[in-house]
Design a protein around this motif. Structure first.
Motif, PDB file in Angstrom:
ATOM      1  N   GLY A   1      48.348  65.438  16.283  1.00 44.71           N
ATOM      2  CA  GLY A   1      48.673  66.688  16.954  1.00 44.71           C
ATOM      3  C   GLY A   1      50.009  66.607  17.655  1.00 44.71           C
ATOM      4  O   GLY A   1      50.712  65.581  17.585  1.00 44.71           O
ATOM      5  N   PRO A   2      50.374  67.650  18.386  1.00 49.92           N
ATOM      6  CA  PRO A   2      51.688  67.707  19.045  1.00 49.92           C
ATOM      7  C   PRO A   2      51.707  66.945  20.363  1.00 49.92           C
ATOM      8  O   PRO A   2      51.920  67.513  21.432  1.00 49.92           O
ATOM      9  N   TRP A   3      51.428  65.640  20.263  1.00 46.41           N
ATOM     10  CA  TRP A   3      51.433  64.787  21.446  1.00 46.41           C
ATOM     11  C   TRP A   3      52.159  63.481  21.134  1.00 46.41           C
ATOM     12  O   TRP A   3      52.327  63.099  19.980  1.00 46.41           O
TER      13      TRP A   3
ATOM     14  N   SER B   1      40.372  61.533   7.699  1.00 49.81           N
ATOM     15  CA  SER B   1      41.183  60.811   8.674  1.00 49.81           C
ATOM     16  C   SER B   1      42.608  61.334   8.594  1.00 49.81           C
ATOM     17  O   SER B   1      43.473  60.749   7.930  1.00 49.81           O
ATOM     18  N   PRO B   2      42.887  62.457   9.286  1.00 51.40           N
ATOM     19  CA  PRO B   2      44.227  63.059   9.203  1.00 51.40           C
ATOM     20  C   PRO B   2      45.353  62.135   9.605  1.00 51.40           C
ATOM     21  O   PRO B   2      46.494  62.322   9.180  1.00 51.40           O
ATOM     22  N   ARG B   3      45.048  61.108  10.399  1.00 54.60           N
ATOM     23  CA  ARG B   3      46.116  60.211  10.833  1.00 54.60           C
ATOM     24  C   ARG B   3      46.832  59.559   9.661  1.00 54.60           C
ATOM     25  O   ARG B   3      47.978  59.128   9.793  1.00 54.60           O
ATOM     26  N   LYS B   4      46.156  59.468   8.518  1.00 55.70           N
ATOM     27  CA  LYS B   4      46.781  58.852   7.348  1.00 55.70           C
ATOM     28  C   LYS B   4      48.022  59.611   6.898  1.00 55.70           C
ATOM     29  O   LYS B   4      48.883  59.043   6.219  1.00 55.70           O
ATOM     30  N   GLN B   5      48.119  60.894   7.275  1.00 53.21           N
ATOM     31  CA  GLN B   5      49.308  61.663   6.920  1.00 53.21           C
ATOM     32  C   GLN B   5      50.567  61.046   7.529  1.00 53.21           C
ATOM     33  O   GLN B   5      51.666  61.170   6.968  1.00 53.21           O
ATOM     34  N   LEU B   6      50.400  60.386   8.678  1.00 51.33           N
ATOM     35  CA  LEU B   6      51.556  59.790   9.352  1.00 51.33           C
ATOM     36  C   LEU B   6      51.961  58.451   8.755  1.00 51.33           C
ATOM     37  O   LEU B   6      52.972  57.868   9.162  1.00 51.33           O
TER      38      LEU B   6
ATOM     39  N   LEU C   1      56.845  58.910  18.038  1.00 51.44           N
ATOM     40  CA  LEU C   1      57.178  60.315  17.849  1.00 51.44           C
ATOM     41  C   LEU C   1      56.966  61.018  19.186  1.00 51.44           C
ATOM     42  O   LEU C   1      55.838  61.136  19.655  1.00 51.44           O
ATOM     43  N   PRO C   2      58.043  61.464  19.841  1.00 48.63           N
ATOM     44  CA  PRO C   2      57.888  62.043  21.181  1.00 48.63           C
ATOM     45  C   PRO C   2      56.937  63.219  21.241  1.00 48.63           C
ATOM     46  O   PRO C   2      56.248  63.416  22.249  1.00 48.63           O
ATOM     47  N   SER C   3      56.884  64.008  20.135  1.00 57.79           N
ATOM     48  CA  SER C   3      56.031  65.197  20.135  1.00 57.79           C
ATOM     49  C   SER C   3      55.036  65.192  18.985  1.00 57.79           C
ATOM     50  O   SER C   3      54.509  66.239  18.601  1.00 57.79           O
ATOM     51  N   GLY C   4      54.769  64.039  18.418  1.00 59.70           N
ATOM     52  CA  GLY C   4      53.754  63.934  17.395  1.00 59.70           C
ATOM     53  C   GLY C   4      54.106  64.651  16.113  1.00 59.70           C
ATOM     54  O   GLY C   4      55.214  64.494  15.587  1.00 59.70           O
ATOM     55  N   VAL C   5      53.182  65.456  15.603  1.00 65.52           N
ATOM     56  CA  VAL C   5      53.390  66.171  14.344  1.00 65.52           C
ATOM     57  C   VAL C   5      54.509  67.187  14.511  1.00 65.52           C
ATOM     58  O   VAL C   5      54.833  67.605  15.627  1.00 65.52           O
ATOM     59  N   PRO C   6      55.117  67.608  13.408  1.00 62.73           N
ATOM     60  CA  PRO C   6      56.215  68.575  13.509  1.00 62.73           C
ATOM     61  C   PRO C   6      55.841  69.833  14.269  1.00 62.73           C
ATOM     62  O   PRO C   6      54.693  70.278  14.253  1.00 62.73           O
ATOM     63  N   GLN C   7      56.819  70.374  14.949  1.00 62.46           N
ATOM     64  CA  GLN C   7      56.616  71.570  15.760  1.00 62.46           C
ATOM     65  C   GLN C   7      55.965  72.674  14.929  1.00 62.46           C
ATOM     66  O   GLN C   7      56.395  72.977  13.826  1.00 62.46           O
TER      67      GLN C   7
ATOM     68  N   PRO D   1      49.403  72.575  13.523  1.00 58.37           N
ATOM     69  CA  PRO D   1      48.265  72.549  14.453  1.00 58.37           C
ATOM     70  C   PRO D   1      47.680  71.148  14.575  1.00 58.37           C
ATOM     71  O   PRO D   1      47.792  70.320  13.647  1.00 58.37           O
ATOM     72  N   ALA D   2      47.061  70.885  15.708  1.00 58.42           N
ATOM     73  CA  ALA D   2      46.342  69.622  15.874  1.00 58.42           C
ATOM     74  C   ALA D   2      45.086  69.642  15.013  1.00 58.42           C
ATOM     75  O   ALA D   2      44.462  70.686  14.820  1.00 58.42           O
ATOM     76  N   THR D   3      44.716  68.472  14.484  1.00 61.55           N
ATOM     77  CA  THR D   3      43.457  68.377  13.755  1.00 61.55           C
ATOM     78  C   THR D   3      42.323  68.109  14.751  1.00 61.55           C
ATOM     79  O   THR D   3      42.553  67.619  15.859  1.00 61.55           O
ATOM     80  N   THR D   4      41.110  68.399  14.331  1.00 67.61           N
ATOM     81  CA  THR D   4      39.963  68.286  15.248  1.00 67.61           C
ATOM     82  C   THR D   4      38.778  67.635  14.533  1.00 67.61           C
ATOM     83  O   THR D   4      37.654  68.142  14.572  1.00 67.61           O
ATOM     84  N   VAL D   5      39.035  66.524  13.873  1.00 71.83           N
ATOM     85  CA  VAL D   5      37.951  65.812  13.197  1.00 71.83           C
ATOM     86  C   VAL D   5      36.960  65.246  14.207  1.00 71.83           C
ATOM     87  O   VAL D   5      35.751  65.264  13.993  1.00 71.83           O
ATOM     88  N   HIS D   6      37.473  64.736  15.325  1.00 72.64           N
ATOM     89  CA  HIS D   6      36.622  64.038  16.292  1.00 72.64           C
ATOM     90  C   HIS D   6      36.334  64.901  17.514  1.00 72.64           C
ATOM     91  O   HIS D   6      37.215  65.120  18.344  1.00 72.64           O
ATOM     92  N   PRO D   7      35.102  65.399  17.659  1.00 77.10           N
ATOM     93  CA  PRO D   7      34.720  66.083  18.897  1.00 77.10           C
ATOM     94  C   PRO D   7      34.104  65.097  19.882  1.00 77.10           C
ATOM     95  O   PRO D   7      33.614  64.036  19.482  1.00 77.10           O
TER      96      PRO D   7
END
Length: 529
Positions: free
Chosen positions: A235-237, A373-378, A388-394, A397-403
């Motif tokens: 996500g954007p973090w 596991s969306p993290r694999k995209q990175l 990455l100062p702001s995570g995914v590109p501006q 959206p953030a993914t929400t696999v893990h609640p």
């Protein structure tokens, strides 16, 4: 990976420091011990978990500096697990006696930590590649009961060895089993280890915490909790590596509060790399560091606890033996020749029922089929481009696999040997897994006669108790499907709604519900009951 170990310096860049299996250059360079300890003070830390360099590089100076800063230290074995050297016949790094003794003599040893020992028992080839040597020894050719007994003996001996090195009596040195998978908590606690569940990570929180909580209560251990920021989402973090952090700042804030309210002996986060950046002159908090600071400076003082985890008062209890299966059914207790007992799947069925269907019926964490596991995209991002100062590109959206949320009604998990003094008087008892002692079977039958609803797998009962019926003041439900219609009908009046997770400590009930507008967060209430 954020900066060099303040005491080992460049030597820390020469070893693998994460479970990724690759060498990583420190992203932020080198910070002095003085600046690093100032960061810990700024973050309000009471203790520091130090990953010991396998050759003890910088260890003595670290002990002196941390003691002078007024902090306690926990000595962790992760770097040794990843790089060696290994205890003969295992994939395990054991801390040298002199490292334990030195920290004890300085008066600041809070504990010794074994990193993911259940993982390295089952998946012995995770780090050590030259042979398949499980963490606490081979269990090949043994069923679950026969496999568990020698493990308990080996672990008990290692715990005692560490206590001797620290010069303390039995049970006086917390030897932590910091776990990602919700298996073997009771095995390790029986052997003398302290349950330390990881929350967030890839866990189903009510299941993970109820299992670790039950192990601590049943075997009289402390309960530590690790809020682990590694995870599946992006996500954007601020992001140090794919999946690190794999949880949003909002989820992290909720997880810290959730973990704290369980009243653990100690609570810590994995790890400080994500809480701050170092610019060559000073540290700066990231958004995750701000979350931690708000938690320590504001939330904790505003919510002094009137209870600890030892005050748990479950109304629902799940009893099951340990089969070390989290849903993949392979390598039980590290045996490559066997698959898990098919009856162990009844544990997942029980949690499916207890969670009102919010936890899947085929496993106990996200490391099973059906979860991405969306993290694999990175992984496509070159490592030198991190952090990455702001995570995914501006705009992505953030993914929400893990609640954080799954439903549960005041549940605690005990193993198949639980006795009357610990079981208490829950309204609902579910009995699952591959085996059960005669004493515990008689105990749960007595609880049914005294008013409880007991739902038991048919292979765990006896011929004379093999029919579902009313017994005394309660119900005895025998079934081959612990989430089937008969079981569901019996449990339904005793379970809360599908949008609530409760846990009771003393006269306070914690009520967790899904976060509004953020599926990864939690809403939390504390109710006097």
């Amino acid at each position: 990976m954020a900066w060099q170990d303040p005491w080992a310096g460049a030597a820390s860049d020469a070893i693998m420091r994460t479970g990724t299996g690759v060498l990583l250059d420190s992203q932020d360079g080198s910070a002095s011990p003085e600046l690093f300890l100032r960061l810990l003070d700024d973050l309000g830390a009471d203790f520091y978990l130090h990953h010991v360099m396998p050759d003890l590089h910088g260890q003595s100076q670290m002990i002196k500096d941390v003691a002078a800063a007024g902090l306690q230290v926990v000595l962790g074995n992760e770097y040794g697990n990843i790089n060696g050297p290994y205890t003969d016949g295992t994939n395990r790094y054991d801390l040298p006696d002199r490292a334990v003794a030195e920290a004890t003599e300085a008066g600041m040893l809070a504990g010794v930590l074994y990193d993911e020992p259940e993982h390295l028992q089952m998946n012995a080839g995770q780090y050590r590649q030259d042979a398949f040597l499980p963490h606490f020894g081979s269990t090949e050719g043994r069923d679950s009961a026969a496999a568990e007994r020698p493990l308990v003996k080996i672990i008990s001996e290692q715990v005692r060895k560490l206590e001797d090195a620290a010069g303390v009596g039995p049970g006086r040195l917390p030897v932590l089993a910091e776990q990602v998978f919700p298996v073997m908590f009771h095995t390790f606690a029986r052997a003398g280890m302290t349950p330390c569940p990881k929350v967030m990570k890839e866990s189903f929180q009510p299941l993970q915490l109820a299992t670790a909580l039950g192990a601590a209560l049943q075997y009289g251990r402390q309960l530590w909790i690790c809020a682990d920021l590694w995870g599946p989402d992006i996500g954007p973090w601020f992001t140090r590596a794919p999946g690190f952090p794999g949880h949003s700042p909002a989820e992290y804030a909720a997880a810290l509060r959730m973990a704290y309210l369980f009243g653990p002996t100690h609570l810590f986060t994995e790890n400080v790399d994500v809480l701050a950046r170092y610019d060559g002159n000073r540290f700066h908090r990231t958004e995750f560091g701000e979350v931690w600071a708000e938690f320590v400076r504001d939330f904790v003082p505003a919510h002094p606890l009137e209870w600890t985890f030892r005050d748990a008062r479950p109304s629902s209890v799940l009893i099951h033996a340990e089969d070390s299966d989290f849903g993949r059914g392979v390598r039980p207790f590290g045996d490559r020749q066997r698959t898990a007992d098919e009856r162990s799947a009844s544990i997942f069925q029980a949690w499916h029922l207890l969670s009102r269907g919010t936890i899947p019926r085929h496993g106990s964490c996200l490391h099973i089929e059906g979860f991405a596991s969306p993290r694999k995209q990175l992984n496509q991002v070159p490592r030198p481009d991190f952090p990455l100062p702001s995570g995914v590109p501006q705009g992505d959206p953030a993914t929400t696999v893990h609640p954080l949320f799954h439903a549960s009604t005041n549940t605690v998990v005990y193993d198949e040997t639980v006795g009357l003094d610990r079981l208490g008087s829950p309204e609902l008892i579910m009995v699952a897994g591959s085996r059960l002692t005669d004493q515990t079977r008689q105990l749960v039958r007595h609880r049914a006669e005294s008013g409880a609803t007991v739902i038991i797998a048919d292979w765990l009962t006896t011929p004379e108790w093999s029919r579902s019926r009313r017994v005394g003041e309660g119900r005895w439900i025998v079934t081959d499907q612990l989430d089937g219609d008969e079981a569901r009908e019996a449990a339904d009046p005793l379970l809360g709604p599908a949008d609530r997770w409760t846990q009771r400590f003393g006269d306070t009930e914690l009520r967790f519900s899904p976060g509004t507008g953020d599926p990864t967060a939690l809403e939390i209430e504390m109710i006097k009951v």
